[in-house]
Design an enzyme around this catalytic site. Structure first.
Site, PDB file in Angstrom:
ATOM      1  N   ASP A   7      27.216 -29.573  39.602  1.00  0.00           N
ATOM      2  CA  ASP A   7      28.569 -29.581  40.482  1.00  0.00           C
ATOM      3  C   ASP A   7      27.849 -29.252  41.917  1.00  0.00           C
ATOM      4  OD1 ASP A   7      27.634 -26.760  39.758  1.00  0.00           O
ATOM      5  OD2 ASP A   7      29.761 -25.831  39.974  1.00  0.00           O
ATOM      6  N   HIS A  66      19.888 -19.197  41.414  1.00  0.00           N
ATOM      7  CA  HIS A  66      20.690 -19.335  40.136  1.00  0.00           C
ATOM      8  C   HIS A  66      20.133 -20.643  39.341  1.00  0.00           C
ATOM      9  CE1 HIS A  66      23.097 -16.039  40.901  1.00  0.00           C
ATOM     10  NE2 HIS A  66      23.518 -16.450  42.215  1.00  0.00           N
TER      11      HIS A  66
END
Length: 309
Positions: free
Chosen positions: A12, A243
């Site tokens: 995303d 992340h």
């Protein structure tokens, strides 16, 4: 050198997604065979556009993009994370219209087909909500056994959440999909906040990447300024967490992490919705990364990113 792994990133994009995709483009031990788009940091439509644009920037015109689900399985759609990633997903950088287009297959169909074609070889790395992975499991009962591994960025076993006190954002944004995935019996590695909160990059690190790789490193450096600024607004002044890059690095460098074998369940309602908790219902265990050689992961990221053209 061993054969590169065949990798699909479910994404995303998103600033740290862009970092992860550029890392995969640079890493010699990764063959990027596709991207699948999902909502989260941006809408799915924006994610598809951004994935195509990142591949064009990285000069990977043959890597396919398949568009995924536009909303969670059971919950209403969540607003994108504009405060973290900017209105278009790339901070203040404009996401221009790509020349290419997504393929005709849905993300779930593409994932299922690639897992059959590369049975036992394909690694799938979801770095957003797990809706497309759950849809692929529903579409093809053999998907869980066809994929070699699912290495996902999401969850938190002991660290606490980053969107609620209990839940990490990717899992929270579709807990029903996450529960489907964790209960599937697939070979899963969870790269959650227990490790990603310990891998930080500073403005100086991104400056060094741009100095070594002026074009693509410069793009990442420009995006990173928005991301780093967000971190300062929540009181974190020592850098941004890597992340999504950490999940991609874990696909090829598991030796830089220590895992626990844990059965994981995801509550889908109440105060703990989206948490990743220890399960006691007999389901298959997954590999939950619990410690990390942070400086080595960061060095791996910077070294490969510095090789970008």
């Amino acid at each position: 050198m061993t054969q590169p792994i065949k990798l699909i990133i479910d994404t995303d994009p998103g600033i740290d997604d862009a970092m992860a995709i550029f890392y995969a483009a640079a890493a010699p031990d990764i063959e990027l065979v596709g991207l699948t788009s999902i909502f989260g940091n941006v809408t799915t439509e924006q994610a598809t556009r951004n994935a195509l644009r990142l591949l064009e920037w990285a000069d990977l015109p043959d890597v396919r993009v398949a568009e995924g689900a536009s909303k969670p399985r059971a919950l209403p759609a969540f607003p994108p994370s504009h405060n973290v990633h900017g209105d278009e997903g790339f901070g203040t950088l404009l996401a221009e219209t790509p020349k290419g287009q997504a393929c005709d297959e849905s993300a779930a169909a593409f994932l299922a087909r690639m897992a059959r074609e590369y049975k036992g070889e394909l690694v799938v790395c979801p770095i957003g909500p797990l809706t497309n992975i759950a849809d692929a499991l529903d579409l093809d009962p053999d998907f869980a056994s066809n994929v070699a591994r699912i290495v996902l960025m999401g969850g938190s076993l002991d660290e606490g959440g980053n969107i609620t006190p209990h839940a990490e954002a990717n899992i929270y944004h579709d807990p029903h999909a996450a529960e489907r995935v964790f209960a599937s019996g697939a070979n899963i590695t969870m790269v959650g906040l227990d490790v990603t909160h310990r891998i930080l990059c500073t403005a100086e690190d991104f400056d060094a990447i741009e100095a070594a790789s002026p074009r693509l490193g410069g793009i990442i450096n420009e995006m990173s300024r928005f991301y780093l600024h967000f971190y300062t607004t929540v009181g974190k002044h020592d850098g941004c967490s890597l992340h999504d890059p950490a999940a991609v690095i874990a696909c090829t460098h598991p030796d830089l992490f220590t895992a626990q074998s844990v059965s994981v369940i995801v509550p889908c309602d109440g105060d703990t919705a989206g948490a990743t908790q220890r399960a006691h219902d007999g389901r298959a265990a997954v590999n939950v990364l619990m410690s990390v050689r942070s400086e080595d992961v960061k060095r791996q990221f910077i070294d490969e990113m510095s090789k970008l053209s």
